[in-house]
Enzyme design. Structure first.
Site, short mmCIF file in Angstrom:
data_model
loop_
_atom_site.label_atom_id
_atom_site.label_comp_id
_atom_site.label_asym_id
_atom_site.label_seq_id
_atom_site.Cartn_x
_atom_site.Cartn_y
_atom_site.Cartn_z
N CYS A 40 0.93 -1.21 0.11
CA CYS A 40 0.08 -0.10 -0.08
C CYS A 40 0.68 1.37 0.00
O CYS A 40 1.65 1.49 -0.97
CB CYS A 40 -0.98 -0.03 1.07
SG CYS A 40 -2.55 0.68 0.79
N GLU A 90 -0.94 -8.26 5.55
CA GLU A 90 -0.68 -8.15 7.26
C GLU A 90 -1.90 -8.21 7.99
O GLU A 90 -1.87 -8.50 9.17
CB GLU A 90 0.27 -7.17 7.59
CG GLU A 90 -0.20 -5.79 7.94
CD GLU A 90 -0.65 -4.96 6.34
OE1 GLU A 90 -0.37 -5.46 5.27
OE2 GLU A 90 -0.71 -3.68 6.39
N HIS A 143 -3.45 -5.10 1.81
CA HIS A 143 -2.63 -5.20 2.98
C HIS A 143 -2.69 -6.61 3.34
O HIS A 143 -3.44 -7.18 4.51
CB HIS A 143 -3.57 -4.52 4.20
CG HIS A 143 -3.10 -2.99 4.21
ND1 HIS A 143 -2.39 -2.52 5.10
CD2 HIS A 143 -3.70 -1.91 3.49
CE1 HIS A 143 -2.42 -1.04 4.68
NE2 HIS A 143 -3.09 -0.97 3.72
#
Ligand SMILES: NC(=O)CC[C@H](N)C(=O)O
Length: 243
Positions: A78, A192, A190
């Site tokens: 990102c 994560e 994302h």
């Protein structure tokens, strides 16, 4: 193998937690000299203008550019994708410094503002071929950027099909959201923030791949995006871990 995670701002803790789930140690990077101690680097999502200001304040840009040039794996997610891009549009007034290295143009807020954030299942043939698992990946797009164009050495790893009625969309409906160029990996979403660790796992393997010189765009190991293969496993829903 120690992975550095740029820890100026944004979702660095979440990346470190994702690495921990794979049994890998992630180290917070705030100073240039800390980059000498890690074998790869993640630049997390967050807000790229703020992150760039902090990086400038701490005089990190020269060391980050040097790290990219070493050939060690670097993954931008990102805002991190924006950092790695050679060219960016849609920047705040006055622009912002970029690390660069990734031959592409990003639109900083292609998918809009916070309220236009969304989740979507995206086709991830590279991950499926390398890491197994479902054919799709649950992408979390938060004020997400997109890649508008790529140079000849850049592999496109995933698209997001933007509905054709979206205002101010570029003419193509298939927008690029994940790319790779030699040691550089970049995703507009994302990873994560989901429990699916395949992108992290793939990134861990990139170091070895770079060493073996097997990550050139002509490696032929990437299944082209859009190509459908017969999958036996159903895509299982992935719950964002921030819920
Ligand atoms: N979630 C994110 O990292 C958003 C990035 C944001 N569009 C920026 O310009 O920094």
């Amino acid at each position: 193998m120690t992975v550095g995670v740029l820890a100026l701002q944004g979702s660095f803790n979440e990346h470190i937690a994702a690495l921990r789930r794979l049994g890998v140690q992630g180290i917070e990077i705030r100073k240039a000299e800390q980059l000498l101690t890690v074998s790869s680097l993640i630049i997390p999502g967050g807000e790229s203008t703020t992150m760039a200001k902090l990086a400038e304040y701490h005089n990190l840009f020269p060391a980050l550019r040097e790290f990219v040039k070493t050939g060690k794996p670097v993954w931008g997610t990102c805002a991190g994708l924006i950092f790695l891009a050679d060219r960016a549009v849609g920047q705040k007034e006055g622009g912002q410094e970029l690390v660069g290295g990734l031959d592409c143009t990003v639109h900083r807020n292609f998918f809009g503002s916070q309220i236009q954030s969304f989740e979507a299942d995206i086709s991830v043939p590279l991950l499926t071929s390398k890491e197994g698992g479902p054919e799709t990946y649950r992408g979390v797009f938060i004020r997400a950027p997109a890649v508008l164009d790529v140079g000849p050495d850049v592999q496109v790893l995933a698209h997001y099909p933007v509905p054709s009625n979206k205002e101010d969309a570029v003419p193509e409906t298939n927008v690029i959201v994940a790319v790779k160029q030699r040691n550089l990996l970049a995703t507009a979403f994302h990873p994560e923030l989901t429990a699916d660790t395949r992108w992290h796992s793939y990134f861990m393997k990139m170091g070895k791949e770079v060493e073996e010189g097997a990550s050139s765009s002509s490696s032929g190991t990437i299944v082209s995006v859009g190509e459908t293969s017969v999958g036996t496993e159903q895509a299982k829903p992935d719950i964002p871990i921030y819920q």
